[in-house]
Motif scaffolding. Structure first.
Motif, mmCIF file in Angstrom:
data_model
loop_
_atom_site.group_PDB
_atom_site.id
_atom_site.type_symbol
_atom_site.label_atom_id
_atom_site.label_comp_id
_atom_site.label_asym_id
_atom_site.label_seq_id
_atom_site.Cartn_x
_atom_site.Cartn_y
_atom_site.Cartn_z
ATOM 1 N N ALA A 21 0.831 -1.207 0.000
ATOM 2 C CA ALA A 21 0.000 0.000 0.000
ATOM 3 C C ALA A 21 0.864 1.256 0.000
ATOM 4 O O ALA A 21 0.598 2.201 -0.754
ATOM 5 N N VAL A 22 1.911 1.259 0.817
ATOM 6 C CA VAL A 22 2.821 2.411 0.870
ATOM 7 C C VAL A 22 3.507 2.601 -0.483
ATOM 8 O O VAL A 22 3.660 3.734 -0.957
ATOM 9 N N ASP A 23 3.912 1.511 -1.107
ATOM 10 C CA ASP A 23 4.612 1.567 -2.389
ATOM 11 C C ASP A 23 3.658 1.671 -3.587
ATOM 12 O O ASP A 23 4.119 1.697 -4.731
ATOM 13 N N ARG A 24 2.362 1.675 -3.301
ATOM 14 C CA ARG A 24 1.316 1.763 -4.345
ATOM 15 C C ARG A 24 1.466 0.649 -5.372
ATOM 16 O O ARG A 24 1.442 0.852 -6.577
ATOM 17 N N ARG A 25 1.622 -0.577 -4.847
ATOM 18 C CA ARG A 25 1.710 -1.780 -5.679
ATOM 19 C C ARG A 25 0.675 -2.779 -5.203
ATOM 20 O O ARG A 25 0.222 -2.725 -4.069
ATOM 21 N N SER A 26 0.377 -3.754 -6.050
ATOM 22 C CA SER A 26 -0.425 -4.889 -5.603
ATOM 23 C C SER A 26 0.442 -5.753 -4.699
ATOM 24 O O SER A 26 1.677 -5.649 -4.709
ATOM 25 N N ILE A 27 -0.191 -6.608 -3.939
ATOM 26 C CA ILE A 27 0.571 -7.523 -3.083
ATOM 27 C C ILE A 27 1.469 -8.410 -3.951
ATOM 28 O O ILE A 27 2.629 -8.641 -3.623
ATOM 29 N N ASN A 28 0.940 -8.889 -5.056
ATOM 30 C CA ASN A 28 1.734 -9.723 -5.959
ATOM 31 C C ASN A 28 2.959 -8.971 -6.460
ATOM 32 O O ASN A 28 4.075 -9.497 -6.436
ATOM 33 N N ILE A 31 5.540 -8.613 -3.665
ATOM 34 C CA ILE A 31 6.278 -9.854 -3.424
ATOM 35 C C ILE A 31 7.327 -10.072 -4.510
ATOM 36 O O ILE A 31 8.474 -10.423 -4.219
ATOM 37 N N LEU A 32 6.976 -9.836 -5.763
ATOM 38 C CA LEU A 32 7.948 -9.971 -6.851
ATOM 39 C C LEU A 32 9.112 -9.006 -6.664
ATOM 40 O O LEU A 32 10.278 -9.385 -6.822
ATOM 41 N N TYR A 33 8.806 -7.756 -6.306
ATOM 42 C CA TYR A 33 9.853 -6.764 -6.078
ATOM 43 C C TYR A 33 10.777 -7.208 -4.941
ATOM 44 O O TYR A 33 12.007 -7.162 -5.072
ATOM 45 N N LEU A 34 10.201 -7.640 -3.823
ATOM 46 C CA LEU A 34 11.008 -8.048 -2.672
ATOM 47 C C LEU A 34 11.876 -9.265 -2.998
ATOM 48 O O LEU A 34 13.032 -9.342 -2.557
ATOM 49 N N LEU A 35 11.343 -10.202 -3.774
ATOM 50 C CA LEU A 35 12.140 -11.358 -4.190
ATOM 51 C C LEU A 35 13.307 -10.928 -5.077
ATOM 52 O O LEU A 35 14.434 -11.410 -4.913
ATOM 53 N N GLU A 36 13.047 -10.029 -6.021
ATOM 54 C CA GLU A 36 14.116 -9.538 -6.901
ATOM 55 C C GLU A 36 15.215 -8.856 -6.092
ATOM 56 O O GLU A 36 16.402 -9.099 -6.306
ATOM 57 N N VAL A 37 14.828 -8.001 -5.142
ATOM 58 C CA VAL A 37 15.810 -7.304 -4.315
ATOM 59 C C VAL A 37 16.611 -8.314 -3.493
ATOM 60 O O VAL A 37 17.841 -8.242 -3.425
ATOM 61 N N ALA A 38 15.924 -9.270 -2.877
ATOM 62 C CA ALA A 38 16.604 -10.256 -2.039
ATOM 63 C C ALA A 38 17.558 -11.107 -2.865
ATOM 64 O O ALA A 38 18.697 -11.350 -2.450
#
Length: 68
Positions: A21-28, A31-38
């Motif tokens: 919500a803060v990043d103005r993204r869907s949950i999906n 999750i994709l963004y966080l996986l890419e960063v990790a």
């Protein structure tokens, strides 16, 4: 794109939803963004000089597992 079901603990889902919500993204998308960063961070750490890429990643446990 591959589709699969992912079970999350309620507290983790709430954290991801709040961050999305803060990043103005869907949950999906979050999750994709966080996986890419990790995964990028892991790749960077294993390529650094002196890094011990032969060491296994720490286990985080499985809530359904009876093993410690």
């Amino acid at each position: 794109m591959i589709r699969f079901a992912l079970r999350l603990p309620e507290d983790l889902h709430a954290r991801v939803a709040a961050r999305a919500a803060v990043d103005r993204r869907s949950i999906n998308s979050e999750i994709l963004y966080l996986l890419e960063v990790a995964l990028s961070t892991l790749a960077t750490n294993t390529e650094s000089p002196g890094g011990d890429s032969a060491s296994p990643a720490p286990r985080h446990g499985n809530p359904d597992s009876s093993q410690p």
